[in-house]
Design a protein around this motif. Structure first.
Motif, PDB file in Angstrom:
ATOM      1  N   PHE A  69      77.956  61.444  43.463  1.00  9.99           N
ATOM      2  CA  PHE A  69      77.057  61.372  43.898  1.00  9.99           C
ATOM      3  C   PHE A  69      76.312  62.990  42.848  1.00  9.99           C
ATOM      4  CE2 PHE A  69      80.099  60.548  47.722  1.00  9.99           C
ATOM      5  CZ  PHE A  69      79.978  59.482  47.081  1.00  9.99           C
ATOM      6  N   ALA A  70      76.724  63.052  41.905  1.00 11.60           N
ATOM      7  CA  ALA A  70      75.972  64.232  41.243  1.00 11.60           C
ATOM      8  C   ALA A  70      74.531  64.533  41.081  1.00 11.60           C
ATOM      9  CB  ALA A  70      76.435  64.567  39.875  1.00 11.60           C
ATOM     10  N   SER A  71      73.646  62.667  41.153  1.00 12.15           N
ATOM     11  CA  SER A  71      71.987  62.981  41.347  1.00 12.15           C
ATOM     12  C   SER A  71      71.551  62.733  42.899  1.00 12.15           C
ATOM     13  CB  SER A  71      71.912  61.763  40.054  1.00 12.15           C
ATOM     14  OG  SER A  71      72.672  60.642  40.460  1.00 12.15           O
ATOM     15  N   GLY A  72      71.908  63.303  43.471  1.00  5.67           N
ATOM     16  CA  GLY A  72      72.601  62.541  45.042  1.00  5.67           C
ATOM     17  C   GLY A  72      71.975  61.177  45.238  1.00  5.67           C
ATOM     18  N   ILE A  73      71.704  61.039  46.251  1.00  8.35           N
ATOM     19  CA  ILE A  73      71.324  59.545  47.028  1.00  8.35           C
ATOM     20  C   ILE A  73      69.741  59.781  47.513  1.00  8.35           C
ATOM     21  CG2 ILE A  73      71.721  57.434  48.312  1.00  8.35           C
ATOM     22  CD1 ILE A  73      74.575  58.586  48.168  1.00  8.35           C
ATOM     23  N   VAL A  74      69.109  58.913  46.879  1.00  6.17           N
ATOM     24  CA  VAL A  74      67.509  58.569  47.474  1.00  6.17           C
ATOM     25  C   VAL A  74      66.792  57.152  47.461  1.00  6.17           C
ATOM     26  CG1 VAL A  74      64.712  58.953  47.296  1.00  6.17           C
ATOM     27  CG2 VAL A  74      66.836  61.228  46.423  1.00  6.17           C
ATOM     28  N   THR A  75      67.152  56.587  48.780  1.00  7.22           N
ATOM     29  CA  THR A  75      66.430  55.002  48.633  1.00  7.22           C
ATOM     30  C   THR A  75      65.513  55.199  50.335  1.00  7.22           C
ATOM     31  OG1 THR A  75      67.398  52.438  48.148  1.00  7.22           O
ATOM     32  CG2 THR A  75      69.178  54.602  49.876  1.00  7.22           C
ATOM     33  N   ARG A  76      65.685  53.444  50.726  1.00 11.45           N
ATOM     34  CA  ARG A  76      65.102  53.743  51.312  1.00 11.45           C
ATOM     35  C   ARG A  76      65.600  53.016  52.723  1.00 11.45           C
ATOM     36  NH1 ARG A  76      62.006  48.263  54.135  1.00 11.45           N
ATOM     37  NH2 ARG A  76      63.374  47.501  53.611  1.00 11.45           N
ATOM     38  N   GLY A  77      66.317  53.747  53.330  1.00  7.50           N
ATOM     39  CA  GLY A  77      67.106  53.658  55.065  1.00  7.50           C
ATOM     40  C   GLY A  77      66.123  52.542  55.938  1.00  7.50           C
ATOM     41  N   VAL A  78      66.703  51.935  56.627  1.00  4.94           N
ATOM     42  CA  VAL A  78      66.689  51.793  57.438  1.00  4.94           C
ATOM     43  C   VAL A  78      67.523  51.145  58.556  1.00  4.94           C
ATOM     44  CG1 VAL A  78      66.400  48.742  58.367  1.00  4.94           C
ATOM     45  CG2 VAL A  78      65.534  49.486  56.093  1.00  4.94           C
ATOM     46  N   LEU A  79      66.892  51.712  59.817  1.00  2.00           N
ATOM     47  CA  LEU A  79      67.370  51.522  61.318  1.00  2.00           C
ATOM     48  C   LEU A  79      67.672  50.559  61.314  1.00  2.00           C
ATOM     49  CD1 LEU A  79      69.762  53.110  62.996  1.00  2.00           C
ATOM     50  CD2 LEU A  79      67.380  53.705  64.243  1.00  2.00           C
ATOM     51  N   LEU A  80      69.384  49.836  62.181  1.00  2.00           N
ATOM     52  CA  LEU A  80      69.538  48.562  62.747  1.00  2.00           C
ATOM     53  C   LEU A  80      70.226  49.573  64.011  1.00  2.00           C
ATOM     54  CD1 LEU A  80      70.516  45.756  60.650  1.00  2.00           C
ATOM     55  CD2 LEU A  80      68.192  46.291  61.325  1.00  2.00           C
ATOM     56  N   ASP A  81      69.064  49.337  65.415  1.00  2.00           N
ATOM     57  CA  ASP A  81      69.444  49.384  66.705  1.00  2.00           C
ATOM     58  C   ASP A  81      69.762  49.349  67.180  1.00  2.00           C
ATOM     59  OD1 ASP A  81      69.582  51.648  68.482  1.00  2.00           O
ATOM     60  OD2 ASP A  81      68.169  51.784  68.902  1.00  2.00           O
ATOM     61  N   MET A 140      71.496  50.889  54.974  1.00  2.00           N
ATOM     62  CA  MET A 140      71.690  50.144  56.250  1.00  2.00           C
ATOM     63  C   MET A 140      72.556  51.732  57.254  1.00  2.00           C
ATOM     64  SD  MET A 140      73.627  47.187  57.561  1.00  2.00           S
ATOM     65  CE  MET A 140      74.880  47.367  57.794  1.00  2.00           C
ATOM     66  N   VAL A 141      71.810  51.843  58.483  1.00  2.00           N
ATOM     67  CA  VAL A 141      71.892  52.800  58.838  1.00  2.00           C
ATOM     68  C   VAL A 141      71.846  51.787  60.576  1.00  2.00           C
ATOM     69  CG1 VAL A 141      71.108  55.160  60.233  1.00  2.00           C
ATOM     70  CG2 VAL A 141      70.559  54.647  58.231  1.00  2.00           C
ATOM     71  N   ILE A 142      73.131  52.733  61.134  1.00  2.00           N
ATOM     72  CA  ILE A 142      74.026  51.716  62.152  1.00  2.00           C
ATOM     73  C   ILE A 142      73.620  52.359  63.629  1.00  2.00           C
ATOM     74  CG2 ILE A 142      75.238  50.395  63.913  1.00  2.00           C
ATOM     75  CD1 ILE A 142      73.815  48.694  61.574  1.00  2.00           C
ATOM     76  N   ARG A 143      72.407  51.976  64.340  1.00  2.00           N
ATOM     77  CA  ARG A 143      73.427  53.199  65.511  1.00  2.00           C
ATOM     78  C   ARG A 143      74.037  52.067  67.050  1.00  2.00           C
ATOM     79  NH1 ARG A 143      70.168  53.653  70.739  1.00  2.00           N
ATOM     80  NH2 ARG A 143      70.919  55.675  71.852  1.00  2.00           N
ATOM     81  N   GLY A 144      75.327  52.331  66.997  1.00  2.00           N
ATOM     82  CA  GLY A 144      75.987  51.596  67.743  1.00  2.00           C
ATOM     83  C   GLY A 144      76.280  52.426  69.257  1.00  2.00           C
ATOM     84  N   GLY A 145      75.495  53.830  69.685  1.00  2.00           N
ATOM     85  CA  GLY A 145      75.720  54.603  70.328  1.00  2.00           C
ATOM     86  C   GLY A 145      77.114  55.582  70.856  1.00  2.00           C
ATOM     87  N   GLN A 146      77.763  55.479  70.443  1.00  3.67           N
ATOM     88  CA  GLN A 146      79.458  55.496  69.943  1.00  3.67           C
ATOM     89  C   GLN A 146      79.872  56.423  69.162  1.00  3.67           C
ATOM     90  OE1 GLN A 146      81.769  54.784  72.739  1.00  3.67           O
ATOM     91  NE2 GLN A 146      81.000  52.669  73.703  1.00  3.67           N
ATOM     92  N   LEU A 147      79.856  57.910  69.605  1.00  4.54           N
ATOM     93  CA  LEU A 147      79.986  58.547  68.712  1.00  4.54           C
ATOM     94  C   LEU A 147      81.701  58.528  67.916  1.00  4.54           C
ATOM     95  CD1 LEU A 147      78.710  61.511  67.241  1.00  4.54           C
ATOM     96  CD2 LEU A 147      79.791  63.014  68.887  1.00  4.54           C
ATOM     97  N   LEU A 148      81.715  58.733  67.478  1.00  3.31           N
ATOM     98  CA  LEU A 148      83.083  58.852  66.655  1.00  3.31           C
ATOM     99  C   LEU A 148      84.222  59.522  67.825  1.00  3.31           C
ATOM    100  CD1 LEU A 148      82.764  57.984  62.868  1.00  3.31           C
ATOM    101  CD2 LEU A 148      83.299  56.881  64.183  1.00  3.31           C
ATOM    102  N   ARG A 149      85.418  59.379  67.789  1.00  2.00           N
ATOM    103  CA  ARG A 149      85.889  59.639  68.193  1.00  2.00           C
ATOM    104  C   ARG A 149      87.437  59.358  68.107  1.00  2.00           C
ATOM    105  NH1 ARG A 149      82.837  57.604  72.289  1.00  2.00           N
ATOM    106  NH2 ARG A 149      81.567  60.323  73.863  1.00  2.00           N
ATOM    107  N   LEU A 150      88.582  60.367  67.218  1.00  2.00           N
ATOM    108  CA  LEU A 150      89.654  60.155  66.378  1.00  2.00           C
ATOM    109  C   LEU A 150      90.855  60.013  67.992  1.00  2.00           C
ATOM    110  CD1 LEU A 150      91.203  61.280  63.864  1.00  2.00           C
ATOM    111  CD2 LEU A 150      92.116  63.222  65.361  1.00  2.00           C
ATOM    112  N   ASN A 151      91.232  58.517  67.680  1.00  2.00           N
ATOM    113  CA  ASN A 151      91.914  58.158  68.270  1.00  2.00           C
ATOM    114  C   ASN A 151      91.949  57.025  70.160  1.00  2.00           C
ATOM    115  OD1 ASN A 151      94.392  58.258  65.959  1.00  2.00           O
ATOM    116  ND2 ASN A 151      94.894  60.315  67.339  1.00  2.00           N
ATOM    117  N   GLN A 152      90.426  57.194  69.924  1.00  2.00           N
ATOM    118  CA  GLN A 152      89.568  56.399  70.684  1.00  2.00           C
ATOM    119  C   GLN A 152      89.413  54.962  70.355  1.00  2.00           C
ATOM    120  OE1 GLN A 152      89.905  58.088  74.139  1.00  2.00           O
ATOM    121  NE2 GLN A 152      91.346  59.628  73.401  1.00  2.00           N
TER     122      GLN A 152
END
Length: 294
Positions: free
Chosen positions: A139-151, A186-198
Motif C-alpha cells: 500500500f506504499a503508494s496509496g490507493i486512488v480510484t473510482r469508488g461506487v457505493l451500492l446501498d 466497490m463500497v457496500i452499505r448493509g446498515g449493520q455495523l460490524l460487531r464482534l461475535n454478533q
C-alpha cells in the motif's frame, strides 16, 4: 483416500500467477492510469466525506491486554512529556484488525489451504518478527480510484441472516444508475455495523465471483463475511476467496452512513476514493482514513 469435503467449492476464482509470483499488489494492479483519470473526473464540487470510524483511545496505563470487544478501543495511548521544552508526545498501541477500527487487510492476512496470495506458503510470508511478503508494503503508494457505493440498506438495514447475492448488487446498480467497471472500488452499505461475535449479514461466494468478473480492485464495506458463517467449514467469501485467492485488499469496518446520505442528496453514487494509510511495512493490516471526494 478420504471423502471429498462437500462444503468446499471447486470453482473458486483466483489470481494466483496472474501478475507474477512476486506480486504484492493483487487486484490493485487493475487501477491503471486510465482508471485514476476516470476517478479524477468524478470530482465536481470538491465535497469530501470520511469513511472511517472515529476512535477514542483509552489509557495504556490501565493495561493493553483487555479483551477485544465491541466496547473496547482499538487504540491504547500513553502521554509523555519529553526534554526541557514544553512539548507533549504519546505512545500508541494499535489493534489493527479490531472491528472498531477502519483498516486495510494486507494480502498475507489470510490464507487458502495454507498458502497466501499469490500461492506462497504462509511460512515464507509471515514470521514471528514480521511479514516478509504480502504485507502493508503493497500500500506504499496509496490507493486512488473510482469508488461506487451500492446501498443495499436504502430501505432499512439488511436482516442479520441475509446473504448478499449478485442479484442484490445488480439491483443496486440499476436503482442508482451506476455500473462498476474494472479497477473500481466497490463500497457496500448493509446498515449493520460490524460487531464482534454478533450476527451480521455478509457476501456470498457468488458475489465474490461477480466481483472477479467485473474487475473490482478493492472491497469497502460496513459488512463483510457473515457471522456465523453461511456454510460451516467452507471458505470465507471475502477473507479466504477475495483476499487470499484473488489478492483483493479488504477495507474492513468502514463507516458509510454519511457517504450514503451525501450520495442520496447529490443523486450520485460514484466518486473519487482515496485511501493513504501510514507507510509502515511488514504488517498484516493498518488503520486508514478513506476519503470520498465528489
Amino acid at each position: 483416500m478420504g471423502q471429498e469435503d462437500a462444503s468446499m467449492p471447486t470453482d473458486l476464482p483466483s489470481n494466483w500467477g496472474r501478475w507474477g509470483d512476486d506480486d504484492e499488489r493483487g487486484t490493485l494492479n487493475l487501477i491503471t492510469g486510465e482508471v485514476r483519470a476516470r476517478a479524477a473526473a468524478e470530482v465536481r464540487t470538491g465535497q469530501s466525506v470520511s469513511l472511517a470510524q472515529p476512535i477514542e483511545p483509552v489509557t495504556l496505563l490501565g493495561g493493553p491486554f483487555a479483551p477485544e470487544t465491541t466496547e473496547g478501543s482499538p487504540v491504547f495511548q500513553m502521554i509523555s512529556h519529553t526534554g526541557t521544552v514544553q512539548a507533549s508526545a504519546d505512545l500508541m498501541l494499535v489493534t489493527n484488525h479490531h472491528p472498531r477500527s477502519t483498516h486495510l487487510d494486507a494480502l498475507a492476512h489470510q490464507t487458502f489451504e495454507g498458502k497466501a496470495y499469490p500461492g506462497r506458503p504462509l511460512a515464507e510470508c509471515v514470521t514471528p518478527i514480521g511479514v516478509r511478503f504480502g504485507s502493508t508494503a503493497g500500500f506504499a503508494s496509496g490507493i486512488v480510484t473510482r469508488g461506487v457505493l451500492l446501498d443495499l440498506a436504502a430501505d432499512g438495514p439488511l436482516p442479520t441472516d441475509h446473504v448478499v447475492s449478485p442479484e442484490d448488487l445488480e439491483a443496486a446498480e440499476e436503482r442508482e444508475g451506476v455500473r462498476l467497471e474494472s479497477g473500481d472500488a466497490m463500497v457496500i452499505r448493509g446498515g449493520q455495523l460490524l460487531r464482534l461475535n454478533q450476527p451480521i449479514p455478509g457476501l456470498s461466494v457468488d458475489s465474490v465471483r461477480w466481483m472477479h468478473r467485473r474487475g473490482v480492485s478493492l472491497y469497502v464495506g460496513d459488512i463483510g463475511d457473515a457471522h456465523p458463517p453461511q456454510v460451516p467449514g467452507a471458505p470465507s467469501p471475502l477473507h479466504t476467496v477475495a483476499l487470499a485467492r484473488m489478492g483483493m485488499p479488504l477495507l474492513d469496518a468502514a463507516q458509510v452512513e454519511e457517504l450514503a446520505a451525501v450520495c442520496a442528496e447529490l443523486g450520485r453514487y460514484s466518486f473519487l476514493l482515496s485511501a493513504a494509510p501510514p507507510r509502515i511495512h511488514g504488517l498484516t493490516g493498518v488503520p486508514v482514513n478513506p476519503i470520498a471526494i465528489f
